[in-house]
Design a protein around this motif. Sequence first.
Motif, mmCIF file in Angstrom:
data_model
loop_
_atom_site.group_PDB
_atom_site.id
_atom_site.type_symbol
_atom_site.label_atom_id
_atom_site.label_comp_id
_atom_site.label_asym_id
_atom_site.label_seq_id
_atom_site.Cartn_x
_atom_site.Cartn_y
_atom_site.Cartn_z
ATOM 1 N N PRO A 28 0.360 -1.325 -0.174
ATOM 2 C CA PRO A 28 0.064 0.071 0.075
ATOM 3 C C PRO A 28 0.948 1.415 0.203
ATOM 4 O O PRO A 28 2.170 1.203 0.528
ATOM 5 C CB PRO A 28 -0.847 -0.439 1.459
ATOM 6 N N GLY A 29 1.110 2.446 -0.890
ATOM 7 C CA GLY A 29 1.225 3.583 -0.610
ATOM 8 C C GLY A 29 2.773 3.385 -1.419
ATOM 9 O O GLY A 29 3.439 4.338 -1.716
ATOM 10 N N ARG A 30 2.849 2.383 -2.159
ATOM 11 C CA ARG A 30 4.186 2.323 -3.042
ATOM 12 C C ARG A 30 4.452 2.046 -4.163
ATOM 13 O O ARG A 30 2.973 1.595 -5.028
ATOM 14 C CB ARG A 30 5.559 0.853 -2.344
ATOM 15 N N GLN A 31 5.190 3.059 -5.108
ATOM 16 C CA GLN A 31 5.387 2.902 -6.402
ATOM 17 C C GLN A 31 6.166 2.210 -7.425
ATOM 18 O O GLN A 31 7.881 1.978 -6.295
ATOM 19 C CB GLN A 31 5.216 3.962 -6.786
ATOM 20 N N TYR A 32 6.315 1.472 -7.729
ATOM 21 C CA TYR A 32 7.201 0.560 -8.722
ATOM 22 C C TYR A 32 8.016 0.919 -9.778
ATOM 23 O O TYR A 32 8.338 0.641 -10.212
ATOM 24 C CB TYR A 32 7.176 -0.464 -8.761
#
Length: 136
Positions: A28-32
């Motif tokens: 949740p809340g992370r971007q790759y």
Amino acid sequence: MHAALCYTEEIKKSRYCDPKAKKWPCAPGRQYYGRGPLQLTWNYNYGPCGRANRFDGLKNPDIVARNRVVAWKAALWFWMKNVRPVVGRGFEPTIRAINGALECNGKNPGAVKARVDFYKGYCKRFGVAPGPNLTC
């Protein structure tokens, strides 16, 4: 000359979360988005790369941009896993291995041309022929 290997983070960021990658679920809340010298992207790369290099790639993808040792470990991991196996087949397979889903098959011919021109420039500097099979 092109400013290669100078960005620690992708300029045009996107989340790059593949919900079908059940083994490597997005936190949740992370971007790759792309980080590091080879711009590691997608949760299905951050997860196994982190496992192989002893960092939590899913919960802490930002470490690839903040820590230069982790950044180069991530780049080498991606290279060895995805690019090295196709190196002897020409430059085109390396484009496919690194960014083919976004660039090949007519998706972004300008980016492919820029990559090929960059590659040819380095070949010229090193005094080697670029070989056949350059574009995808």
